[in-house]
Write a protein that holds these residues in place. Structure first.
Motif, PDB file in Angstrom:
ATOM      1  N   ARG A 118       1.016  -0.812  -0.235  1.00 16.24           N
ATOM      2  CA  ARG A 118      -0.018   0.328  -0.136  1.00 16.24           C
ATOM      3  C   ARG A 118       0.734   1.278   0.088  1.00 16.24           C
ATOM      4  NH1 ARG A 118      -3.015  -3.872   3.036  1.00 16.24           N
ATOM      5  NH2 ARG A 118      -4.508  -4.544   1.975  1.00 16.24           N
ATOM      6  N   PRO A 119       1.154   1.572  -0.878  1.00 21.09           N
ATOM      7  CA  PRO A 119       2.063   2.465  -1.174  1.00 21.09           C
ATOM      8  C   PRO A 119       2.240   4.058  -0.920  1.00 21.09           C
ATOM      9  CG  PRO A 119       1.642   1.797  -4.149  1.00 21.09           C
ATOM     10  CD  PRO A 119       1.145   0.782  -2.516  1.00 21.09           C
ATOM     11  N   HIS A 120       1.007   4.383  -1.030  1.00 23.91           N
ATOM     12  CA  HIS A 120       0.669   5.329   0.130  1.00 23.91           C
ATOM     13  C   HIS A 120       0.587   5.918   1.105  1.00 23.91           C
ATOM     14  CE1 HIS A 120      -0.407   6.966  -4.385  1.00 23.91           C
ATOM     15  NE2 HIS A 120      -2.058   5.972  -4.060  1.00 23.91           N
ATOM     16  N   LEU A 121       0.245   4.752   1.857  1.00 19.59           N
ATOM     17  CA  LEU A 121       0.363   4.642   3.237  1.00 19.59           C
ATOM     18  C   LEU A 121       1.269   4.022   3.778  1.00 19.59           C
ATOM     19  CD1 LEU A 121      -2.504   2.559   4.665  1.00 19.59           C
ATOM     20  CD2 LEU A 121      -2.280   5.609   5.023  1.00 19.59           C
ATOM     21  N   TRP A 122       2.535   3.423   3.301  1.00 21.58           N
ATOM     22  CA  TRP A 122       3.828   3.836   3.267  1.00 21.58           C
ATOM     23  C   TRP A 122       4.112   4.845   3.291  1.00 21.58           C
ATOM     24  CZ3 TRP A 122       4.473  -0.276   5.782  1.00 21.58           C
ATOM     25  CH2 TRP A 122       6.462  -0.549   6.607  1.00 21.58           C
ATOM     26  N   GLN A 123       4.245   5.985   2.410  1.00 15.96           N
ATOM     27  CA  GLN A 123       5.271   6.646   2.213  1.00 15.96           C
ATOM     28  C   GLN A 123       4.556   7.737   3.006  1.00 15.96           C
ATOM     29  OE1 GLN A 123       7.454   7.262  -0.336  1.00 15.96           O
ATOM     30  NE2 GLN A 123       7.798   9.526   1.317  1.00 15.96           N
ATOM     31  N   TRP A 124       3.086   8.059   3.442  1.00 14.77           N
ATOM     32  CA  TRP A 124       2.925   8.677   4.403  1.00 14.77           C
ATOM     33  C   TRP A 124       3.519   8.264   6.219  1.00 14.77           C
ATOM     34  CZ3 TRP A 124       0.375   7.952   8.928  1.00 14.77           C
ATOM     35  CH2 TRP A 124      -0.619   8.801   9.573  1.00 14.77           C
ATOM     36  N   LEU A 125       3.444   7.357   5.782  1.00 14.59           N
ATOM     37  CA  LEU A 125       4.286   7.118   7.288  1.00 14.59           C
ATOM     38  C   LEU A 125       6.105   7.241   7.344  1.00 14.59           C
ATOM     39  CD1 LEU A 125       3.152   5.250   9.608  1.00 14.59           C
ATOM     40  CD2 LEU A 125       4.229   3.300   8.835  1.00 14.59           C
ATOM     41  N   GLN A 126       6.342   7.250   6.307  1.00 13.41           N
ATOM     42  CA  GLN A 126       7.954   7.512   5.943  1.00 13.41           C
ATOM     43  C   GLN A 126       8.306   8.996   6.684  1.00 13.41           C
ATOM     44  OE1 GLN A 126       9.610   4.918   6.355  1.00 13.41           O
ATOM     45  NE2 GLN A 126       7.374   4.086   5.791  1.00 13.41           N
ATOM     46  N   THR A 127       6.479  10.124   5.392  1.00  8.62           N
ATOM     47  CA  THR A 127       7.129  11.157   5.704  1.00  8.62           C
ATOM     48  C   THR A 127       6.917  11.766   7.183  1.00  8.62           C
ATOM     49  OG1 THR A 127       6.104  10.911   3.341  1.00  8.62           O
ATOM     50  CG2 THR A 127       6.105  12.976   5.260  1.00  8.62           C
ATOM     51  N   ILE A 128       5.672  11.183   7.593  1.00  6.53           N
ATOM     52  CA  ILE A 128       5.383  11.772   9.222  1.00  6.53           C
ATOM     53  C   ILE A 128       7.163  11.760  10.235  1.00  6.53           C
ATOM     54  CG2 ILE A 128       2.936  11.979   8.832  1.00  6.53           C
ATOM     55  CD1 ILE A 128       2.952   9.106  10.501  1.00  6.53           C
ATOM     56  N   HIS A 129       7.613  10.126   9.894  1.00  7.88           N
ATOM     57  CA  HIS A 129       8.184  10.011  10.505  1.00  7.88           C
ATOM     58  C   HIS A 129       9.801  10.448  10.205  1.00  7.88           C
ATOM     59  CE1 HIS A 129       7.147   5.049  11.595  1.00  7.88           C
ATOM     60  NE2 HIS A 129       6.546   6.433  11.902  1.00  7.88           N
ATOM     61  N   ALA A 130       9.611  11.384   9.340  1.00  8.59           N
ATOM     62  CA  ALA A 130      10.875  12.822   9.042  1.00  8.59           C
ATOM     63  C   ALA A 130      11.295  14.408   9.306  1.00  8.59           C
ATOM     64  CB  ALA A 130      10.992  12.193   7.524  1.00  8.59           C
ATOM     65  N   ARG A 131       9.459  14.048  10.033  1.00 10.04           N
ATOM     66  CA  ARG A 131       9.392  15.590  10.144  1.00 10.04           C
ATOM     67  C   ARG A 131      10.417  15.798  11.551  1.00 10.04           C
ATOM     68  NH1 ARG A 131       4.797  17.861   8.468  1.00 10.04           N
ATOM     69  NH2 ARG A 131       5.086  19.698   9.494  1.00 10.04           N
ATOM     70  N   PRO A 132      10.374  17.256  11.850  1.00 11.42           N
ATOM     71  CA  PRO A 132      11.383  17.504  13.324  1.00 11.42           C
ATOM     72  C   PRO A 132      10.298  17.468  14.240  1.00 11.42           C
ATOM     73  CG  PRO A 132      12.389  18.649  10.800  1.00 11.42           C
ATOM     74  CD  PRO A 132      10.702  17.682  10.650  1.00 11.42           C
ATOM     75  N   ALA A 133       9.698  17.815  14.393  1.00  7.22           N
ATOM     76  CA  ALA A 133       8.817  17.743  15.532  1.00  7.22           C
ATOM     77  C   ALA A 133       8.510  16.580  16.100  1.00  7.22           C
ATOM     78  CB  ALA A 133       7.415  17.978  15.412  1.00  7.22           C
ATOM     79  N   TYR A 134       8.394  15.369  15.673  1.00  2.00           N
ATOM     80  CA  TYR A 134       8.389  13.888  15.084  1.00  2.00           C
ATOM     81  C   TYR A 134       9.736  13.510  16.632  1.00  2.00           C
ATOM     82  CZ  TYR A 134       6.680   8.952  14.516  1.00  2.00           C
ATOM     83  OH  TYR A 134       6.530   7.919  15.225  1.00  2.00           O
ATOM     84  N   GLN A 135       9.890  13.398  14.728  1.00  2.00           N
ATOM     85  CA  GLN A 135      11.655  13.187  15.911  1.00  2.00           C
ATOM     86  C   GLN A 135      11.991  14.504  17.567  1.00  2.00           C
ATOM     87  OE1 GLN A 135      14.127  10.946  14.262  1.00  2.00           O
ATOM     88  NE2 GLN A 135      11.904  10.476  12.487  1.00  2.00           N
ATOM     89  N   ALA A 136      11.820  14.771  17.605  1.00  2.65           N
ATOM     90  CA  ALA A 136      12.093  15.703  18.857  1.00  2.65           C
ATOM     91  C   ALA A 136      10.908  15.091  20.370  1.00  2.65           C
ATOM     92  CB  ALA A 136      11.341  17.248  18.224  1.00  2.65           C
TER      93      ALA A 136
END
Length: 225
Positions: free
Chosen positions: A193-211
């Motif tokens: 499910r490439p759209h969901l998978w890409q969304w997951l990678q994108t949110i994980h890369a957000r600086p606020a998520y990492q913080a």
């Protein structure tokens, strides 16, 4: 200052993420799950009668439930951020996914967790085959088809604009993070499910998520398999 009563590997991680996205100062009170039962400690009941996390304390306000916390923080401190304009189609999608996350997406994921654990739960040896048969039968007949239906639906929705409430990142994406991360861990979500998978990678890369991850500590859903 806002205080987040934070349980490891729980829905409270997305509250930390929202606070980081909003740039709000906050304090964390940490709690650890029982390593055997995976339940929250009784100490959380001193904060809220249900003894669940997240719980946010803001002055005299003590507020539980992730969706209610998200709505409160956005309305009180968002200043128009992370929420579509009122009266728009995106605003309706925003409200829908704020409620869908817990109301529709999480129940089959919770059932999946229960039945998977049921397969390996300590029971008398003569009952193990029956318990395993019941658990696997329930998953095959009901839980797994439900998960597929939801994941197919979400793949189609996120494929429309890239975010859950239109073309812009919003708090609806934060609210949806927990069920989708859970699905990547135990619900069958993968690169098919490439759209969901890409969304997951994108949110994980957000600086606020990492913080938020750095402040919140160990989080089992932090990286999809």
């Amino acid at each position: 200052m806002i205080v987040v009563h934070h349980l490891n590997n729980s829905r409270s991680q997305r509250v930390l993420w929202l606070l980081e996205e909003l740039g709000l100062p906050y304090e964390i009170k940490r709690y650890e799950r029982d390593p055997k039962t995976m339940l929250a400690p009784k100490a959380l009941r001193d904060i809220h009668p249900l003894g669940k996390s997240p719980v946010v304390v803001d002055g005299d306000l003590v507020l539980a439930e992730s969706g209610a916390i998200v709505e409160y923080l956005i309305e009180r401190y968002g200043n128009g951020r992370l929420k579509p304009a009122p009266g728009t189609a995106d605003s309706l999608r925003y409200t829908y996914f704020l409620h869908y996350a817990e109301g529709s997406a999480m129940p089959p994921l919770l059932l999946k967790l229960v039945f998977v654990r049921m397969e390996t739960a300590p029971v008398p040896f003569f009952a193990k085959p029956v318990a395993r048969m019941l658990a696997r039968g329930a998953q095959k007949a009901f839980v797994d088809p439900q998960l597929k239906t939801h994941l197919d639906f979400l793949e189609g929705e996120i494929g429309k604009t890239g975010w859950f409430a239109g073309a812009q990142f919003s708090a609806a994406d934060i609210q949806m993070s927990f069920p989708i991360e859970a699905a990547s861990s135990r619900g069958g979500l993968d690169t098919s499910r490439p759209h969901l998978w890409q969304w997951l990678q994108t949110i994980h890369a957000r600086p606020a998520y990492q913080a938020a991850l750095a402040r919140g500590g160990e989080y089992a859903f932090a990286s999809p398999r």
